[in-house]
Scaffold this motif. Sequence first.
Motif, mmCIF file in Angstrom:
data_model
loop_
_atom_site.group_PDB
_atom_site.id
_atom_site.type_symbol
_atom_site.label_atom_id
_atom_site.label_comp_id
_atom_site.label_asym_id
_atom_site.label_seq_id
_atom_site.Cartn_x
_atom_site.Cartn_y
_atom_site.Cartn_z
ATOM 1 N N TYR A 202 -9.625 7.262 5.476
ATOM 2 C CA TYR A 202 -8.618 8.289 5.184
ATOM 3 C C TYR A 202 -7.622 7.727 4.186
ATOM 4 O O TYR A 202 -7.171 6.583 4.313
ATOM 5 C CB TYR A 202 -7.913 8.715 6.473
ATOM 6 C CG TYR A 202 -6.950 9.863 6.317
ATOM 7 C CD1 TYR A 202 -7.400 11.119 5.918
ATOM 8 C CD2 TYR A 202 -5.588 9.692 6.560
ATOM 9 C CE1 TYR A 202 -6.521 12.185 5.769
ATOM 10 C CE2 TYR A 202 -4.705 10.752 6.418
ATOM 11 C CZ TYR A 202 -5.171 11.997 6.018
ATOM 12 O OH TYR A 202 -4.301 13.052 5.866
ATOM 13 N N TRP A 203 -7.243 8.524 3.194
ATOM 14 C CA TRP A 203 -6.490 8.021 2.049
ATOM 15 C C TRP A 203 -5.112 7.459 2.392
ATOM 16 O O TRP A 203 -4.606 6.587 1.687
ATOM 17 C CB TRP A 203 -6.351 9.124 0.998
ATOM 18 C CG TRP A 203 -5.500 10.289 1.428
ATOM 19 C CD1 TRP A 203 -5.899 11.377 2.126
ATOM 20 C CD2 TRP A 203 -4.096 10.462 1.192
ATOM 21 N NE1 TRP A 203 -4.849 12.233 2.358
ATOM 22 C CE2 TRP A 203 -3.724 11.696 1.782
ATOM 23 C CE3 TRP A 203 -3.127 9.704 0.539
ATOM 24 C CZ2 TRP A 203 -2.425 12.183 1.737
ATOM 25 C CZ3 TRP A 203 -1.817 10.190 0.488
ATOM 26 C CH2 TRP A 203 -1.482 11.413 1.080
ATOM 27 N N GLU A 204 -4.491 7.924 3.471
ATOM 28 C CA GLU A 204 -3.140 7.452 3.778
ATOM 29 C C GLU A 204 -3.114 6.021 4.309
ATOM 30 O O GLU A 204 -2.094 5.340 4.194
ATOM 31 C CB GLU A 204 -2.472 8.380 4.794
ATOM 32 C CG GLU A 204 -1.929 9.661 4.200
ATOM 33 C CD GLU A 204 -0.993 10.380 5.139
ATOM 34 O OE1 GLU A 204 -1.060 10.120 6.362
ATOM 35 O OE2 GLU A 204 -0.191 11.205 4.657
ATOM 36 N N PRO B 203 0.160 4.992 -1.214
ATOM 37 C CA PRO B 203 -0.553 6.101 -1.857
ATOM 38 C C PRO B 203 0.304 7.339 -2.066
ATOM 39 O O PRO B 203 -0.113 8.265 -2.760
ATOM 40 C CB PRO B 203 -1.686 6.396 -0.864
ATOM 41 C CG PRO B 203 -1.111 6.013 0.467
ATOM 42 C CD PRO B 203 -0.249 4.813 0.195
ATOM 43 N N LYS C 191 -16.811 1.602 -3.179
ATOM 44 C CA LYS C 191 -16.728 2.957 -2.650
ATOM 45 C C LYS C 191 -18.073 3.293 -2.033
ATOM 46 O O LYS C 191 -19.119 3.155 -2.675
ATOM 47 C CB LYS C 191 -16.373 3.941 -3.764
ATOM 48 C CG LYS C 191 -16.209 5.365 -3.272
ATOM 49 C CD LYS C 191 -15.775 6.295 -4.399
ATOM 50 C CE LYS C 191 -15.598 7.718 -3.876
ATOM 51 N NZ LYS C 191 -15.163 8.640 -4.970
ATOM 52 N N ASP D 223 -11.379 12.846 7.263
ATOM 53 C CA ASP D 223 -11.806 11.629 6.560
ATOM 54 C C ASP D 223 -12.582 12.004 5.299
ATOM 55 O O ASP D 223 -13.565 12.757 5.357
ATOM 56 C CB ASP D 223 -12.688 10.765 7.462
ATOM 57 C CG ASP D 223 -11.896 10.104 8.578
ATOM 58 O OD1 ASP D 223 -10.657 10.072 8.476
ATOM 59 O OD2 ASP D 223 -12.520 9.619 9.542
ATOM 60 N N GLN E 274 -12.000 1.737 4.999
ATOM 61 C CA GLN E 274 -11.058 2.850 4.883
ATOM 62 C C GLN E 274 -11.829 4.161 4.983
ATOM 63 O O GLN E 274 -12.894 4.322 4.380
ATOM 64 C CB GLN E 274 -10.336 2.800 3.534
ATOM 65 C CG GLN E 274 -9.367 3.947 3.301
ATOM 66 C CD GLN E 274 -8.805 3.949 1.888
ATOM 67 O OE1 GLN E 274 -9.396 3.379 0.965
ATOM 68 N NE2 GLN E 274 -7.662 4.594 1.706
ATOM 69 N N THR F 11 -12.259 9.503 2.346
ATOM 70 C CA THR F 11 -12.166 8.337 1.469
ATOM 71 C C THR F 11 -12.847 7.163 2.163
ATOM 72 O O THR F 11 -12.270 6.548 3.056
ATOM 73 C CB THR F 11 -10.692 7.984 1.168
ATOM 74 O OG1 THR F 11 -10.039 9.138 0.637
ATOM 75 C CG2 THR F 11 -10.594 6.837 0.183
ATOM 76 N N TRP G 51 0.855 -1.182 0.000
ATOM 77 C CA TRP G 51 0.000 0.000 0.000
ATOM 78 C C TRP G 51 0.892 1.232 0.000
ATOM 79 O O TRP G 51 1.645 1.475 0.941
ATOM 80 C CB TRP G 51 -0.915 -0.016 1.230
ATOM 81 C CG TRP G 51 -1.784 1.198 1.330
ATOM 82 C CD1 TRP G 51 -1.656 2.238 2.206
ATOM 83 C CD2 TRP G 51 -2.916 1.511 0.513
ATOM 84 N NE1 TRP G 51 -2.650 3.175 1.996
ATOM 85 C CE2 TRP G 51 -3.439 2.759 0.944
ATOM 86 C CE3 TRP G 51 -3.554 0.856 -0.551
ATOM 87 C CZ2 TRP G 51 -4.549 3.353 0.372
ATOM 88 C CZ3 TRP G 51 -4.659 1.454 -1.127
ATOM 89 C CH2 TRP G 51 -5.147 2.681 -0.669
ATOM 90 N N GLN H 182 -4.796 2.189 4.307
ATOM 91 C CA GLN H 182 -5.673 1.360 3.485
ATOM 92 C C GLN H 182 -6.937 0.950 4.237
ATOM 93 O O GLN H 182 -7.976 0.747 3.639
ATOM 94 C CB GLN H 182 -4.950 0.121 2.978
ATOM 95 C CG GLN H 182 -5.814 -0.653 1.981
ATOM 96 C CD GLN H 182 -5.079 -1.749 1.270
ATOM 97 O OE1 GLN H 182 -4.045 -2.212 1.754
ATOM 98 N NE2 GLN H 182 -5.590 -2.177 0.142
#
Length: 270
Positions: free
Chosen positions: A212-214, A91, A259, A239, A210, A241, A89, A216
């Motif tokens: 938050y994008w940072e 990003p 999603k 938050d 998930q 994502t 992972w 996974q």
Amino acid sequence: MSGNTLPKRPTALAALLLAAGVLSAPAAAAQSADAAPGDAYVLHVTTNPTSTDYDDRRVDVTGTVTKADGTPAPNIPVTVEEVVRYTTWNPWGDPIDPNYYEPRDLGTPVSDADGTFTVKNVDIDHVGGSSLLNAEHEVEISASYDEDGDLDTPQDGYYADTTVGVETRASSVSYQVNRRKVKAGDILTVQGRVTTPEGVDPYDTEVFLQTYWESQYDVRTTTEHDGFFVMSVRVDRDDSTFVLRTAPRDLYVSGAESKLPVTNTSATSG
């Protein structure tokens, strides 16, 4: 980073060869070709068949050891490993190893008079209880030999590998959320069900949420016997994502990803 930590590259010999500059990165990811200047031996390894599926998971591993002039090299002990690979992972786009590796020792066959070594009926599968989140559906078979047995002298080490395809069956996930618009401090609850192929038990499938994008995933759970799950998370201001991912326990069953239709109004207004 994801909380799913896995061992790094299994073959110490390959790692040392790379560090010493004796083996290039592309060479470590593909079968050895002809002998390079100064090489005493050349390794090759193949499998039959070259791909597996849910019902047929075994292969025969065959390889050869030859001298630099192409003649067979008998009585050479070759270390053979099976490696389940995982996608890292990442990003941020950092220049890090794109894979994690989980190795399994298949033994040390000795080459015969023709320079051939064989390991029969190898199960191409995941062994152990680690998560299969990010598992790649291509398993590596590696072969290595170190002349003096000293991994601190990688200049006399030899390495080859090949990959075995893993044809998976699809799974799916259905869900409901308790709210579609959230703000910092709200509790977001997701409940749903994982559906696996006929004959595959959905029990204990891992489910990841998930926010938050940072990372996974921020929350994880496992399904009940009927595939049902429920999970909750307290929403933070940043938050934005909201993604649901699943990881069945069988390497031959692919996970699902959705999603979520959730918007954080705190993040939007910030």
